[in-house]
Write an enzyme that holds these catalytic residues in place. Structure first.
Site, PDB file in Angstrom:
ATOM      1  N   GLN A  85      39.135 -47.565 -57.755  1.00  0.00           N
ATOM      2  CA  GLN A  85      39.385 -48.457 -56.470  1.00  0.00           C
ATOM      3  C   GLN A  85      38.754 -49.670 -56.776  1.00  0.00           C
ATOM      4  OE1 GLN A  85      34.896 -48.213 -55.208  1.00  0.00           O
ATOM      5  NE2 GLN A  85      34.711 -46.920 -53.791  1.00  0.00           N
ATOM      6  N   GLY A  86      39.437 -50.552 -56.200  1.00  0.00           N
ATOM      7  CA  GLY A  86      38.883 -52.031 -56.502  1.00  0.00           C
ATOM      8  C   GLY A  86      38.131 -52.777 -55.206  1.00  0.00           C
ATOM      9  N   SER A 133      35.658 -46.906 -62.628  1.00  0.00           N
ATOM     10  CA  SER A 133      36.444 -45.996 -62.396  1.00  0.00           C
ATOM     11  C   SER A 133      37.344 -45.121 -62.431  1.00  0.00           C
ATOM     12  CB  SER A 133      34.756 -44.381 -62.654  1.00  0.00           C
ATOM     13  OG  SER A 133      34.344 -45.052 -61.446  1.00  0.00           O
ATOM     14  N   GLU A 171      32.557 -41.350 -49.566  1.00  0.00           N
ATOM     15  CA  GLU A 171      31.530 -41.583 -50.334  1.00  0.00           C
ATOM     16  C   GLU A 171      30.425 -40.887 -50.380  1.00  0.00           C
ATOM     17  OE1 GLU A 171      32.431 -43.817 -53.916  1.00  0.00           O
ATOM     18  OE2 GLU A 171      30.998 -44.995 -52.796  1.00  0.00           O
TER      19      GLU A 171
END
Lengths: 361, 407
Positions: B135-136, B170, B253
């Site tokens: 995830q950027g 990550s 999330e």
């Protein structure tokens, strides 16, 4: 699968809340607390009896509504939110529960219908079974009680009392006997009455099924603890609502104080602490009736956890009000004190958590 | 109140139980990218994590409501069945399906907003664990204020040209793809100048540097983009809609970071440890001070478990109002888990500080690792302080902080 309140439960709770908003106004609470309006408390109590709060847990065959403990819990929450200056937990929850588990059929027939028509009103003194302070304690010899019971709950205008000895045997005694002395105790919470009861060769009737098992008294205490937790839940929610409302109105430094993160975070913490307490109490009340294996653990944790959360909320909500929170003018302290008392009655958090542990070994 | 799931679910529970029995002792032939991921058991069947995913999907225990054509099971979403699977797998210690940002965040996003071609290309291989995503989102200067991100995307011909830097990425080192927030409309207000782009990680111009964190093993990275060119069609939603696309998955999330059932498993594990470990010859559980702290936390976890049941029920009964109840989950769940892991270290004393492969390590050193790891989760995904702002402003209706000019 449905986890929540039924329409009937919510409706009944709304009715109790509405009744209290109208009749137990902050001015009336103040009069009652100051002791200058003795009839007012009885009037409010009568209004609640008219709604049916005394018969909730009494089986239909004995003239009650035959509802479950969750129903009583939502009522208790409403009474806490209105700091209702009336008896509830002892006469209408603990006494019916005690008769259900400890009473013989004859004893149930003798007493429960009288509670349902409000002829008998019970106070409950089980403190010495939970933890005996100093020289308190009741002994039962030759069918008579001797000794002292402290912090007897809902002592106002009780006609009868349930007392317990250290072994958890439960006794019915008559409040009008000449061998009983009932001394009013003044606590910080003036919305409810507590008493010390001194017995001298007092005639007593043993509830038969409590003679050699602590199960009945434990069940009764569990029910009482869930009610106290629910009462604190209602009181805490009002304190949060008041604090949030006040923070939107009160201006300092040219802004509503609710726009400062310091204040915002206090309110968010209160909400985050309290929100899961609803589910915990509902769940504990449900387990009390439907899941006996988990019932005691859930009741202990509901009492201890909600007591801890409420204590923090009572402090923070007062702080959000600044100096005004500390005054008598807003009356916020009635909720603060109610929460403070609920925390100690029927076992303070440390004692109750120790009981929670003991259910797991 | 009715906590029974009903008779049709009893059969399903039995089916899941016999499935778990069949795969008892399952172990994996490859490592997990998730530092909290299961390493599997021993003495049972051996397979790769991807093979396991396929078995779970085939039985409807994972990706249940994802359509068949995209590699899912193609069934009706059934919250109670998902819960039964989670509960029975946990009881039997059967490894759950792998998660990760691609599965948990990208797949739901594509299902909702992706083009047909994107769905066909990515969903199946992501579910099977063949494409790992990173995830950027965060940047060095865009943390809590994520919408101020500055990584630039310029449309040149039929390609996006991307320049900038992401952080806290990550699994970047294992990932084939990155879903990335990029500023494509520099003149628009900050929330409406962002697009949601899909970037293959083997594109020239991407550099990954490991970012070592306090646990030494969580595996974060910094990712640098220098003239990275990707096809113009690698965008989800329209230009400038990236903030809305991302927000749909951020909520997802936050809810899933610290499920109370997992925390309760750790409470039980700690209680067991306290019965076994002794201090001056006496089991730790016999010390009232330690015992009371454990009981206090057990009460909190029970409250959160009950609360989770309330939220579960609300999914089945859309009339229930649990807006505030959902908002508190990330805050309360991560803080409580951190507190619990910290208690384990306290009761173990010096032994609680042992780490990595030290002698005398208890429970593989997980207490100290998760204690630190959850401090990361308290900060990541919206810090506890940001959560409190959200609860206060959106939950309680408290006024916003006055805006600073130019921010």
């Amino acid at each position: 699968m449905y986890f929540g309140l039924s329409e009937e439960q919510s409706f009944f709770q709304d009715n109790v809340k509405k009744y209290l908003e109208e009749h137990a106004t902050i001015d009336n609470i103040r009069h009652i607390a100051n002791g200058d309006e003795n009839n007012l408390s009885a009037e409010i109590h009568q209004g609640l009896l008219n709604l049916g709060i005394n018969g909730l847990l009494i089986p239909e065959e004995f003239g009650g509504l035959g509802l479950d403990l969750l129903f009583a819990a939502v009522v208790s929450e409403a009474l806490g939110s209105g700091v209702s200056p009336t008896p509830f937990i002892a006469p209408y929850v603990m006494a019916p529960t005690a008769f259900k588990h400890a009473g013989s059929i004859t004893q149930q027939k003798n007493y429960l219908p009288k509670i349902a028509i409000n002829e008998y009103r019970f106070a409950v003194g089980f403190s010495e079974f939970i933890g005996k302070r100093n020289d308190a304690g009741i002994s039962f010899v030759d069918n008579a009680l001797n000794g002292r019971a402290m912090f007897v709950l809902d002592a106002n205008d009780a006609t009868h009392l349930l007392l317990a000895d250290e072994r958890g045997r439960i006794f019915v005694v008559n409040a009008s006997s000449s061998n009983i002395e009932i001394v009013k105790l003044t606590t910080v919470d003036k919305t409810r009455q507590y008493a010390e009861v001194i017995c001298k060769n007092l005639e007593a009737e043993l509830l038969e099924n409590s003679s050699d098992s602590v199960e009945p008294i434990n069940r009764t205490i569990d029910a009482g603890r869930i009610m106290l937790a629910a009462d604190s839940l209602g009181a805490s929610q009002i304190m949060i609502d008041r604090a949030v409302d006040y923070s939107k109105e009160r201006k300092q430094f040219g802004r509503a104080i609710g726009s400062f993160q310091a204040v915002k975070h206090m309110c968010a913490e209160m909400a985050a602490d309290l929100e899961p307490c609803y589910a915990l109490i509902w769940h504990a009340a449900h387990c009390h009736d439907h899941s006996p294996d988990e019932a005691r653990l859930m009741a202990c944790h509901a009492k201890a956890h909600v007591s801890e959360m409420s204590k923090g909320i009572a402090k923070k909500a007062t702080e959000v009000h600044g100096g005004m929170g500390f005054t008598d003018l807003l009356g916020l302290h009635y909720w603060f004190k109610r929460i403070g008392l609920n925390r100690q009655i029927l076992g303070s958090p440390e004692l109750v958590r120790e009981e929670a542990y003991k259910t797991q070994i | 109140m009715d906590l029974e799931y009903g008779p049709e679910y009893q059969d399903f529970t039995k089916e899941v139980q016999s499935f778990c029995k069949k795969y008892e002792g399952l172990s994996f032939t490859d490592r997990s990218n998730n530092p909290l991921g299961s390493s599997g058991g021993s003495g049972g069947p051996k397979m790769s994590r991807s093979e396991w995913q396929k078995i779970l999907i085939k039985n409807g225990y994972f990706a249940r409501s994802v359509p068949k054509e995209y590699g899912g099971y193609g069934g009706e979403a059934d919250i109670l069945k998902s819960r039964i699977v989670a509960a029975e797998f946990s009881k039997a210690r059967t490894p759950m399906a792998m998660g990760g940002q691609g599965i948990d965040m990208l797949v739901p996003t594509l299902l909702e907003m992706g083009t047909e071609e994107q769905k066909q290309t990515y969903i199946k291989s992501t579910l099977h664990g063949e494409i790992i995503w990173c995830q950027g989102y965060s940047e060095p200067n865009a943390g809590s204020d994520l919408a101020s991100l500055q990584t630039k995307g310029e449309l040149v011909g039929d390609e996006w040209v991307i320049n900038g830097q992401k952080i806290w990425t990550s699994t970047a080192q294992y990932s084939q793809m990155c879903f990335c927030l990029v500023r494509t409309e520099p003149d628009a207000p900050k929330h409406s100048g962002i697009s949601y782009l899909l970037i293959p990680m083997d594109t020239p111009g991407i550099e990954i540097r490991p970012l070592v964190d306090m646990t030494l093993k969580a595996g974060f990275n910094e990712v640098f983009f220098t003239d990275v060119k990707i096809p113009a069609s690698n965008i989800v939603g329209k230009r400038g809609e990236g903030w809305a696309v991302a927000n749909a998955t951020l909520g997802h999330e936050r809810g899933s970071l610290a499920p109370p059932d997992a925390t309760m498993n750790r409470v039980n594990m700690l209680m067991q440890l306290m019965k076994e470990e002794t201090l001056d010859g006496m089991p730790l559980i016999e010390y009232p001070v330690y015992r009371d702290r454990l009981m206090k936390i057990q009460g909190k976890v029970l409250a959160q478990q009950s609360h989770a049941l309330r939220l579960l029920s609300a999914k089945l009964n859309p009339m229930a109002d649990v807006k505030l109840g959902k908002m508190i989950q990330k805050l309360t769940g991560t803080e409580l888990r951190h507190e619990l892991e910290g208690l384990a270290i306290d009761v173990l004393g010096e032994i609680g500080t042992l780490y990595e492969d030290s002698p005398h390590l208890k429970n593989d050193g997980t207490w100290q690792f998760i204690y630190m790891y959850f401090l990361g989760l308290i900060i990541g995904g919206g810090t506890s302080q940001i959560q409190k702002n959200i609860i206060a402003e959106r939950g309680l209706g408290m006024p916003k902080e006055p805006k600073v000019e130019g921010a």
